[in-house]
Design an enzyme around this catalytic site. Structure first.
Site: not given
Ligand code: ZN
Length: 290
Positions: A2-3, A69, A280
């Protein structure tokens, strides 16, 4: 993971339900208890499970806000304020239900780790399939110094100046732009999904060194990031993998993503390529992004 927009969605859904409620008692899963006994700090950080349970009981939730976040539960007990800071990690999710059995998706129901029973009925439930999320009970933000080092909120006055100043520092200027915009010290709340989208829109290669981007283009990139974060907030966030809004609800931003998770570039039709940046997977169009 989740961002910012996904966390904002959780906060907006949670706040009207949780504000004003008092926590009667807390239960913690055997998995977390056993892991904590082995010194692994699963989910509940910086405090023993026993102390967490005792300290949280009787807390009134005064407010629920977002910072980058993180979800901040502003709490009050016996006239003292404190902060429960929640990071969702990869697969953390909050539910407000009458019973754990009301969580319809089994993968979330099977990984319930913390249950807050509220006075007057109802549960506030934290579920986390992979247990990379965090719950941290603090007196205030300063008790966990990394929170103070986060860049300003992207929508706040000063965020652009902070971004441009940090991006020009030698320690960031020689790094790939994608890594820099995902760094929470430089810019708050932009993770892999929105970084991928923003540099695609700007036609910038993810590995391009930050110092090789002009000030004008950096300004434009900042505008693009802020716009895409806002667009995603308005769409309820992206529902990718095991991310859900509160109570398992799904946002629709994933349908609007143009590069993240794509096999072909929607603009030119080229097969996308990917590389690892800052650990990533970075998907990009080798034709459009230079
Ligand atoms: Zn392309």
């Amino acid at each position: 993971m989740p961002e910012l927009p996904e966390v904002e969605g959780v906060v907006r859904a949670l706040a009207p339900i949780a504000i004003g409620r008092t926590i009667q008692n807390v239960t913690v899963s055997d998995t977390v208890i056993k892991s904590k006994q082995l010194g692994k700090e699963a989910v509940i950080k910086g405090i023993t499970t026993e102390d967490f349970i005792v300290d949280m009981a009787g807390m009134t939730i005064e407010n629920v806000t977002r910072r980058s976040k993180y979800i901040y539960f502003h709490l009050m007990k016996d006239g003292n304020t404190c902060l429960l800071v929640s990071h969702l990690g990869m697969t953390g999710a909050w539910f407000t239900v009458d019973s754990v059995d009301d969580i319809t998706e089994m993968k979330f129901r099977n990984h319930v780790h913390v249950v807050f029973t509220l006075e007057g009925g109802g549960l506030l439930v934290y579920s986390d399939i992979r247990r990379f999320g965090e719950l941290r009970l603090l007196g205030c933000e300063a008790d966990h110094p990394p929170l103070l080092k986060m860049a300003p909120e992207p929508f706040a006055t000063g965020a652009r100046k902070h971004f441009l100043e940090f991006a020009a520092m030698p320690k960031y200027a020689r790094k790939p732009i994608k890594e820099v915009i995902m760094d929470g010290h430089v810019l708050s709340g932009c993770g892999n999904i929105y970084a991928t989208e923003a540099i695609y829109k700007m036609k910038i290669h993810p590995e391009r060194n930050t110092e090789r981007i002009s000030l004008k283009r950096k300004n434009e990139l900042f505008d693009v990031i802020v716009a895409i974060l806002q667009e995603s907030i308005d769409a309820g966030g992206s529902s990718i993998s095991d991310y859900r809004n509160i109570n398992g609800e799904a946002g629709t931003m994933q349908d609007r993503l143009k590069m993240y998770g794509r096999k072909f570039c929607p603009a030119c039709g080229s097969a996308t390529e990917s590389m690892k940046i800052a650990g990533r997977t970075s998907v990009y169009c080798p034709t459009c992004q230079k």
